[in-house]
Design an enzyme around this catalytic site. Structure first.
Site, PDB file in Angstrom:
ATOM      1  N   ARG A  64     -25.979  38.516 -22.357  1.00  0.00           N
ATOM      2  CA  ARG A  64     -26.188  38.952 -20.975  1.00  0.00           C
ATOM      3  C   ARG A  64     -26.407  40.464 -20.872  1.00  0.00           C
ATOM      4  O   ARG A  64     -27.279  40.927 -20.134  1.00  0.00           O
ATOM      5  CB  ARG A  64     -24.972  38.579 -20.124  1.00  0.00           C
ATOM      6  CG  ARG A  64     -24.825  37.092 -19.916  1.00  0.00           C
ATOM      7  CD  ARG A  64     -23.537  36.752 -19.209  1.00  0.00           C
ATOM      8  NE  ARG A  64     -23.484  35.330 -18.902  1.00  0.00           N
ATOM      9  CZ  ARG A  64     -22.508  34.738 -18.233  1.00  0.00           C
ATOM     10  NH1 ARG A  64     -21.486  35.440 -17.791  1.00  0.00           N
ATOM     11  NH2 ARG A  64     -22.526  33.455 -17.997  1.00  0.00           N
ATOM     12  N   GLU A 111      -5.398  38.915   3.836  1.00  0.00           N
ATOM     13  CA  GLU A 111      -6.787  38.926   3.347  1.00  0.00           C
ATOM     14  C   GLU A 111      -7.602  39.890   4.203  1.00  0.00           C
ATOM     15  O   GLU A 111      -7.608  39.780   5.420  1.00  0.00           O
ATOM     16  CB  GLU A 111      -7.363  37.505   3.431  1.00  0.00           C
ATOM     17  CG  GLU A 111      -8.878  37.406   3.285  1.00  0.00           C
ATOM     18  CD  GLU A 111      -9.394  37.993   1.981  1.00  0.00           C
ATOM     19  OE1 GLU A 111      -8.906  37.591   0.902  1.00  0.00           O
ATOM     20  OE2 GLU A 111     -10.274  38.887   2.032  1.00  0.00           O
ATOM     21  N   ALA A 151     -12.369  32.047 -16.014  1.00  0.00           N
ATOM     22  CA  ALA A 151     -11.758  32.749 -14.871  1.00  0.00           C
ATOM     23  C   ALA A 151     -10.919  31.794 -14.033  1.00  0.00           C
ATOM     24  O   ALA A 151      -9.805  32.126 -13.620  1.00  0.00           O
ATOM     25  CB  ALA A 151     -12.825  33.417 -14.010  1.00  0.00           C
ATOM     26  N   ASN A 162     -14.296  35.934  -4.518  1.00  0.00           N
ATOM     27  CA  ASN A 162     -15.244  35.448  -5.516  1.00  0.00           C
ATOM     28  C   ASN A 162     -14.996  33.988  -5.865  1.00  0.00           C
ATOM     29  O   ASN A 162     -15.900  33.288  -6.321  1.00  0.00           O
ATOM     30  CB  ASN A 162     -15.125  36.275  -6.806  1.00  0.00           C
ATOM     31  CG  ASN A 162     -15.879  37.589  -6.709  1.00  0.00           C
ATOM     32  OD1 ASN A 162     -16.626  37.817  -5.768  1.00  0.00           O
ATOM     33  ND2 ASN A 162     -15.667  38.448  -7.688  1.00  0.00           N
ATOM     34  N   GLU A 181      -8.329  38.195 -11.341  1.00  0.00           N
ATOM     35  CA  GLU A 181      -9.266  39.203 -11.860  1.00  0.00           C
ATOM     36  C   GLU A 181      -8.713  40.621 -11.753  1.00  0.00           C
ATOM     37  O   GLU A 181      -9.180  41.530 -12.437  1.00  0.00           O
ATOM     38  CB  GLU A 181     -10.617  39.078 -11.138  1.00  0.00           C
ATOM     39  CG  GLU A 181     -11.750  39.795 -11.866  1.00  0.00           C
ATOM     40  CD  GLU A 181     -13.125  39.634 -11.225  1.00  0.00           C
ATOM     41  OE1 GLU A 181     -13.300  38.726 -10.396  1.00  0.00           O
ATOM     42  OE2 GLU A 181     -14.017  40.428 -11.568  1.00  0.00           O
ATOM     43  N   ALA A 186      -6.327  32.906  -7.227  1.00  0.00           N
ATOM     44  CA  ALA A 186      -5.038  33.410  -7.709  1.00  0.00           C
ATOM     45  C   ALA A 186      -4.040  33.491  -6.554  1.00  0.00           C
ATOM     46  O   ALA A 186      -2.887  33.056  -6.675  1.00  0.00           O
ATOM     47  CB  ALA A 186      -5.205  34.784  -8.376  1.00  0.00           C
TER      48      ALA A 186
END
Ligand code: ADP
Length: 455
Positions: free
Chosen positions: A283, A34, A437, A42, A422, A15
């Site tokens: 799951r 960062e 995603a 991820n 996310e 993203a």
């Protein structure tokens, strides 16, 4: 110290990169900050498949698909808790986003293969080279180098700065104990990912997901962006929806890919040597069932018949090597030997395998009604590994509008603040479908970059 930019992007996953590159190309002076020493979050460790309805591989291999069908699958897969307007944008913008990745970022997709994850009506997921997010992140890095976009690693955003009108005008950050103020003339883009690695935060919303669960997430995924935005009264959505993955490594929490033998008939047993759940259940159901067993672990068992079709040990040699060294996976010529290695009840396991073989031959699983059909486990070599569930993806997060502007608890736009990926909670509803995603982070990352640069 103080630094001045037009747009400040927090987080260097898919993203963040999509947003930064788009904003830069729209004429903004941008920076990515960062907190970890390395980029990718991820997005680096995912398998990297991306759902794109109407993509070029579908056309080539003759698969019919549509934006409407993708919307329908995604909404249904999330129990209709995803926002229909945002899912519509996700579906409509998927193809242009994928073409941008292919043609401009130079992501290398396989051009004759597609993936079909659970909940999707057709095969629609593009596959990056080597089935990993490393393909995305390395190409994003090359592009940010080319565009001279600075990436400040080991730099943790700690707070958003607002002016008297409530507009977000910058970010407070910390690097090696030093405070840095990033002024953002046009906007701040929150792209910090979810909160799967933050046990305290996830148990706040889903008490069940305590430290009995590992996590498949990168270490930096602690929900920082949500917490920072909440201090400005941002509204969150769907926070209780947290996805677990049942079969992961017991020490690191990493997803086991070698145990994809399960999709081809491998059985899951407990220390007492018994199956306790249908191996193709949801799951969350399998995850809970495993935690209810002795040592909160399960053992996945298969033999030559399954390996011949699945080929997982051949494909995931490194995983096998690592697990084998650590005593978490073995290959043997007899099932008794495997039971012995793991301390699983040998007699009971042999009896269980006997029943599985009988059910497999009869095509009728009388114990758990296996929906894929059981396979025999008679042909050596046999394989067994120990596994437990991990927290995988947090569906909830910040509420954003169709321009990726973050909304407050009154439903009003927080000026100057954008979010994508996310960290947001708009598209997946109660359950994110596999392959959605990457589409989400690219589509909304690009929108956030464009919108912030246009301020
Ligand atoms: P997405 O898939 O939404 O792009 P990722 O998990 O791939 O999310 O990436 C999120 C990135 O944001 C990670 O690399 C993570 O280390 C980084 N990050 C998280 N919190 C902060 C913070 N407070 N300051 C700077 N970076 C952060």
């Amino acid at each position: 110290s103080e630094q001045n930019f037009d747009v400040v992007i927090i987080g260097s996953g898919g993203a963040g990169f999509s947003a930064a590159i788009t904003a830069k190309n729209a004429g903004a002076n941008v920076v990515i900050i960062e907190k970890m020493p390395t980029v990718g979050g991820n997005s680096l460790i995912t398998g990297g498949q991306m759902n794109v309805p109407g993509n070029w591989v579908q056309k080539k291999v003759g698969i019919e698909d549509s934006i409407d069908l993708f919307v329908k699958d995604t909404l249904k897969g999330g129990d209709y808790l995803g926002d229909p307007e945002m899912v519509q944008i996700l579906a409509e913008q998927a193809l242009p986003a994928a073409e941008w990745l292919r043609d401009y970022i130079k992501v290398d997709f396989y051009n004759d293969q597609l993936f079909q994850f659970g909940g999707h009506s057709v095969k629609r997921a593009l596959i990056p080279r080597n089935h990993t997010g490393a393909e995305w992140i390395s190409k994003f890095m090359a592009k940010t180098d080319e565009l001279q976009i600075p990436i400040h690693t080991r730099t943790t955003a700690t707070a958003l700065i607002k002016d008297q009108s409530g507009r977000v005008i910058g970010v407070e950050a910390e690097k090696n104990g030093q405070k840095i103020t990033y002024n953002a003339k046009r906007g701040v883009i929150m792209a910090t990912g979810g909160f799967g690695a933050n046990v305290a935060m996830r148990t706040k919303y889903a008490p069940e997901l305590d430290n009995r669960y590992g996590t498949t997430n990168a270490r930096g995924i602690m929900g920082d962006g949500i917490v920072m935005a909440e201090k400005l009264n941002a509204k969150t959505h769907n926070m209780k929806s947290i996805q677990t993955y049942p079969i992961c490594h017991i020490d690191t929490g990493v997803i086991s890919l070698i145990a994809d033998s399960r999709f081809f008939g491998a059985i899951v047993v407990n220390k007492e040597g018994h199956r306790f759940v249908e191996e193709l259940e949801r799951r969350d159901v399998i995850s809970r069932a495993i935690l209810a067993q002795t040592d909160q672990q399960a053992y996945v068992l298969w033999g030559g018949e399954i390996e011949d079709i699945a080929g997982v040990v051949g494909v995931h040699k490194d995983e096998f090597g690592e697990l084998n060294r650590k005593g978490m996976m073995f290959k043997a010529d007899s099932i008794e030997e495997l039971a012995h290695k793991f301390g699983v009840d040998e007699k009971a396991l042999m009896a269980q395998v006997g029943r599985v073989n009988k059910f497999a031959k009869a095509g009728d699983d009388k114990e758990f009604n296996h929906r894929g059909g059981l396979k025999t486990i008679m042909k050596p070599p046999f394989y067994m590994l120990v596994a437990k569930p991990s927290v995988h993806h947090t569906m909830g997060g910040l509420m954003t509008d169709t321009h990726t502007r973050v909304l407050d608890t009154q439903g009003k736009v927080i000026a100057g603040l954008f979010a994508a990926g996310e960290v947001t909670g708009m598209t997946h509803g109660s359950n994110r479908l596999g392959g959605n995603a990457i589409t989400d982070i690219t589509v909304f990352g690009r929108i956030a970059g464009k919108e912030a640069a246009a301020q």
